[in-house]
Design a protein around this motif. Sequence first.
Motif, PDB file in Angstrom:
ATOM      1  N   TRP A 195       0.839  -1.201   0.000  1.00 20.60           N
ATOM      2  CA  TRP A 195       0.000   0.000   0.000  1.00 20.60           C
ATOM      3  C   TRP A 195       0.876   1.254   0.000  1.00 20.60           C
ATOM      4  O   TRP A 195       1.745   1.421   0.855  1.00 20.60           O
ATOM      5  CB  TRP A 195      -0.887   0.036   1.237  1.00 20.60           C
ATOM      6  N   VAL A 196       0.600   2.147  -0.954  1.00 20.67           N
ATOM      7  CA  VAL A 196       1.295   3.424  -1.062  1.00 20.67           C
ATOM      8  C   VAL A 196       0.283   4.545  -0.856  1.00 20.67           C
ATOM      9  O   VAL A 196      -0.811   4.525  -1.427  1.00 20.67           O
ATOM     10  CB  VAL A 196       1.967   3.583  -2.435  1.00 20.67           C
ATOM     11  N   LEU A 197       0.656   5.522  -0.051  1.00 14.35           N
ATOM     12  CA  LEU A 197      -0.158   6.725   0.126  1.00 14.35           C
ATOM     13  C   LEU A 197       0.475   7.852  -0.685  1.00 14.35           C
ATOM     14  O   LEU A 197       1.694   8.055  -0.636  1.00 14.35           O
ATOM     15  CB  LEU A 197      -0.222   7.114   1.602  1.00 14.35           C
ATOM     16  N   THR A 198      -0.339   8.590  -1.422  1.00 18.73           N
ATOM     17  CA  THR A 198       0.150   9.722  -2.199  1.00 18.73           C
ATOM     18  C   THR A 198      -0.919  10.802  -2.225  1.00 18.73           C
ATOM     19  O   THR A 198      -2.008  10.632  -1.654  1.00 18.73           O
ATOM     20  CB  THR A 198       0.523   9.288  -3.638  1.00 18.73           C
ATOM     21  N   ALA A 199      -0.613  11.918  -2.868  1.00 22.37           N
ATOM     22  CA  ALA A 199      -1.591  12.990  -3.032  1.00 22.37           C
ATOM     23  C   ALA A 199      -2.477  12.673  -4.235  1.00 22.37           C
ATOM     24  O   ALA A 199      -1.991  12.271  -5.291  1.00 22.37           O
ATOM     25  CB  ALA A 199      -0.883  14.329  -3.229  1.00 22.37           C
ATOM     26  N   ALA A 200      -3.784  12.866  -4.078  1.00 16.83           N
ATOM     27  CA  ALA A 200      -4.712  12.521  -5.156  1.00 16.83           C
ATOM     28  C   ALA A 200      -4.466  13.359  -6.402  1.00 16.83           C
ATOM     29  O   ALA A 200      -4.640  12.875  -7.533  1.00 16.83           O
ATOM     30  CB  ALA A 200      -6.149  12.687  -4.666  1.00 16.83           C
TER      31      ALA A 200
ATOM     32  N   ALA B 228      -6.240   2.308  -5.762  1.00 20.58           N
ATOM     33  CA  ALA B 228      -7.218   1.553  -4.980  1.00 20.58           C
ATOM     34  C   ALA B 228      -8.409   2.434  -4.624  1.00 20.58           C
ATOM     35  O   ALA B 228      -9.568   2.037  -4.767  1.00 20.58           O
ATOM     36  CB  ALA B 228      -6.572   1.002  -3.711  1.00 20.58           C
ATOM     37  N   GLU B 229      -8.129   3.665  -4.177  1.00 24.41           N
ATOM     38  CA  GLU B 229      -9.212   4.560  -3.759  1.00 24.41           C
ATOM     39  C   GLU B 229      -8.634   5.955  -3.576  1.00 24.41           C
ATOM     40  O   GLU B 229      -7.481   6.115  -3.183  1.00 24.41           O
ATOM     41  CB  GLU B 229      -9.815   4.065  -2.436  1.00 24.41           C
ATOM     42  N   TRP B 230      -9.434   6.977  -3.874  1.00 20.43           N
ATOM     43  CA  TRP B 230      -9.054   8.341  -3.528  1.00 20.43           C
ATOM     44  C   TRP B 230     -10.237   9.048  -2.911  1.00 20.43           C
ATOM     45  O   TRP B 230     -11.377   8.575  -2.965  1.00 20.43           O
ATOM     46  CB  TRP B 230      -8.456   9.103  -4.696  1.00 20.43           C
ATOM     47  N   LEU B 231      -9.976  10.186  -2.296  1.00 20.99           N
ATOM     48  CA  LEU B 231     -11.024  10.921  -1.588  1.00 20.99           C
ATOM     49  C   LEU B 231     -11.694  11.972  -2.456  1.00 20.99           C
ATOM     50  O   LEU B 231     -12.616  12.654  -2.007  1.00 20.99           O
ATOM     51  CB  LEU B 231     -10.439  11.605  -0.341  1.00 20.99           C
TER      52      LEU B 231
ATOM     53  N   ALA C  54      -4.756   9.708  -1.831  1.00 21.15           N
ATOM     54  CA  ALA C  54      -5.064   8.538  -2.651  1.00 21.15           C
ATOM     55  C   ALA C  54      -4.272   7.350  -2.129  1.00 21.15           C
ATOM     56  O   ALA C  54      -3.115   7.492  -1.713  1.00 21.15           O
ATOM     57  CB  ALA C  54      -4.721   8.794  -4.116  1.00 21.15           C
ATOM     58  N   LEU C  55      -4.888   6.192  -2.150  1.00 19.34           N
ATOM     59  CA  LEU C  55      -4.230   4.947  -1.770  1.00 19.34           C
ATOM     60  C   LEU C  55      -3.993   4.119  -3.025  1.00 19.34           C
ATOM     61  O   LEU C  55      -4.908   3.912  -3.837  1.00 19.34           O
ATOM     62  CB  LEU C  55      -5.073   4.168  -0.762  1.00 19.34           C
TER      63      LEU C  55
ATOM     64  N   LEU D  37      -6.365  10.358   6.666  1.00 16.24           N
ATOM     65  CA  LEU D  37      -6.494   8.980   6.186  1.00 16.24           C
ATOM     66  C   LEU D  37      -7.768   8.316   6.709  1.00 16.24           C
ATOM     67  O   LEU D  37      -8.333   7.429   6.053  1.00 16.24           O
ATOM     68  CB  LEU D  37      -5.285   8.169   6.667  1.00 16.24           C
ATOM     69  N   ARG D  38      -8.218   8.738   7.870  1.00 14.39           N
ATOM     70  CA  ARG D  38      -9.389   8.105   8.474  1.00 14.39           C
ATOM     71  C   ARG D  38     -10.643   8.280   7.627  1.00 14.39           C
ATOM     72  O   ARG D  38     -11.613   7.537   7.778  1.00 14.39           O
ATOM     73  CB  ARG D  38      -9.611   8.666   9.885  1.00 14.39           C
ATOM     74  N   ARG D  39     -10.611   9.236   6.713  1.00 12.42           N
ATOM     75  CA  ARG D  39     -11.772   9.464   5.865  1.00 12.42           C
ATOM     76  C   ARG D  39     -11.963   8.345   4.844  1.00 12.42           C
ATOM     77  O   ARG D  39     -13.000   8.283   4.174  1.00 12.42           O
ATOM     78  CB  ARG D  39     -11.642  10.813   5.153  1.00 12.42           C
ATOM     79  N   PHE D  40     -10.998   7.449   4.710  1.00 13.16           N
ATOM     80  CA  PHE D  40     -11.161   6.311   3.816  1.00 13.16           C
ATOM     81  C   PHE D  40     -12.052   5.224   4.410  1.00 13.16           C
ATOM     82  O   PHE D  40     -12.348   4.235   3.737  1.00 13.16           O
ATOM     83  CB  PHE D  40      -9.791   5.706   3.468  1.00 13.16           C
TER      84      PHE D  40
END
Length: 647
Positions: free
Chosen positions: A40-45, A74-77, A93-94, A196-199
């Motif tokens: 899993w990578v976290l980045t800016a959407a 995987a998913e973005w906000l 974004a994840l 991140l909790r908003r996912f």
Amino acid sequence: MSERGDRLFDLVRAATVHLLPAGGKDSPLWGSGFFVAPGWVLTAAHVLRPYLAADRTVLFRVRGEGVDAEARLAEWLITDPRGPKVPLAEDLALVRLVGEHPHECVWLTDRAARHSGALKACGYYPGPPEAHFRMVDAVINGQEDTHGLIIKPDIDLQSGMSGGPLFDPATGAVVGLIKSRRKEKDGGKAVAIAALRRFGETYRTVMAAHDRWHGEEPVSESGDNWIDLQGGPTADQGAVWTPRDRREALALLAELPPPPDEPTVNLIAKKARSGSQWPGATPELRTWRDGHGLLYEGADPLIFLRYLRLVEAHARARGAGSALLGDWITKRLRKDPRRPLHALAQDVTLPDELRPPPEGTGPERVVISYPGPGEGPVVALLLDPVIGAQPVRFFWQIWYDDGDGLPEVHETDPSVHGCRPDELVQALRVPLGGLLESKDREGDPVPLEVGLPAEHFDTAVHRWRFADIAALNDPGHLGARRRLVLRALERRGYPDNRWLDRWQGMTAGRRFEGWRMPPPGAVDPTGYRTAERHRIPVMCRPAGHGTGNVAMKHALNSGHAVALWHIGPHPERGACLPECDTLHARVEKFLETLGSLAELPDRLRHVRQDISEQRPGSTWAEPLALLYDDPRRPLPAEETETVDAPL
């Protein structure tokens, strides 16, 4: 710079990556990111949006030290991928790797409090010939919105570092993500890691994987372990909650079923602190890990162990207890030299509201009384018409009353012109839908109050739905999901005596009857003032215009706090239709089921749920709206400045 700091920085660098097209070696750099859990990578959407807005399934590459792998979003906000810009709170974004690849993972803070002060900003910037890693000193000197961080102007952030981690050397944790640098200036903006909790469910999945991975005490190629480098010289003192304690505790919590709702985490954390509140507002609490993050003030190990014991008791009461967690708590308690205080973490009992319901009872048909002052949380949505706007537009405000104090503003309409009625659901999907979800308890969704002027009482709020796709066993419409009532915006502020007196008379009763409104003949205000306290006004016509609006205003001016009416069409002149008599008869039978006035909102919710589930004999109530206007908890007072239509 200390040797420990250098070794931690090496781990941050090993976990930081850059994103680029799926093509060859010299492809242009999109932006940066970092590993938060295996795969899993976290980045800016906004780093991904230009390339994925049209097709979110497009494959791309993730490249870093020892990693070069295909990946996909995987998913973005982002709520509007084609909007002019990505709002700060949505710029996450994840990304999921395709296949398994060994790599380092950062340690993410479990504290929701936003960082301030010195840290390190990390990321990649373009070559030539290849992208290069960069770590620069940065200082957070401000905050923006709910999750925003302001990076001090004299910090030079290179293009391409967006999406990279903000690392706090003092705690050894990543506390944020770089959003952007300022145009033609130094410094920039960042997103706090708590966003991140908003996912939601995806956040739970990722954080459980994060804590399990660190709990296995992985060793990097250099021989270092992230948590061991956080430990410091006093790491083994029993009266200190150490990074190693935290790692083991969070890994064990990750093996438990997730909490059923956020209020459960809130209650357990508060009980662990012997009822005392943590400083600041309560953040989103999606996981047991998030509750752990509320306990640092004072940092007493007994508080943490008490929290863990309560969580384990909650799981055990539902047949999912953890012997490993229980044994670990006992062993860790032995290390604490303060024997007389051990009872704090040993003698714990679940609050009554967290005990599971008796076998064979279903929460869906338990009648939940509407909360009065101090009796539980309530969410209020105030819809204020923009003065002079044609067609009508509304400015909105969302308030939250936790039942323990005064209501507080949760979020306010950021628009300049307000929203048309058909725009409200989309505008409120994230701020209101997210708040409701976060405050719902298992089997006890938080009530929603909608404040409107009487002219807009026919707004079909109970038909709104925030979820595009609802689970088959979950009623998606607001009125079927929760107790939903309307309140008169004209009454915001302090209640008058007529309103209070009539409310007190009604709540003292146990028997209720309908009172046909308006009564036959002229609409005379006298009848509204003299109506008996146990009679609830019922109208078979809309309340927003014509005779119905005149009648509703007489009812409000006469102190009526409860009313039911049909929001559908009705002949303005002439006699009622035959179906009007049917409606009044059904309402009368419905009111006979009440044991108290506080049951009314939930009894109506049950009927709406029957409608949602297409149960026969329930459709009569579909167009019904409910006024339930408790003067003991009036809507917040109006702002002193007039809200005008923009020029």
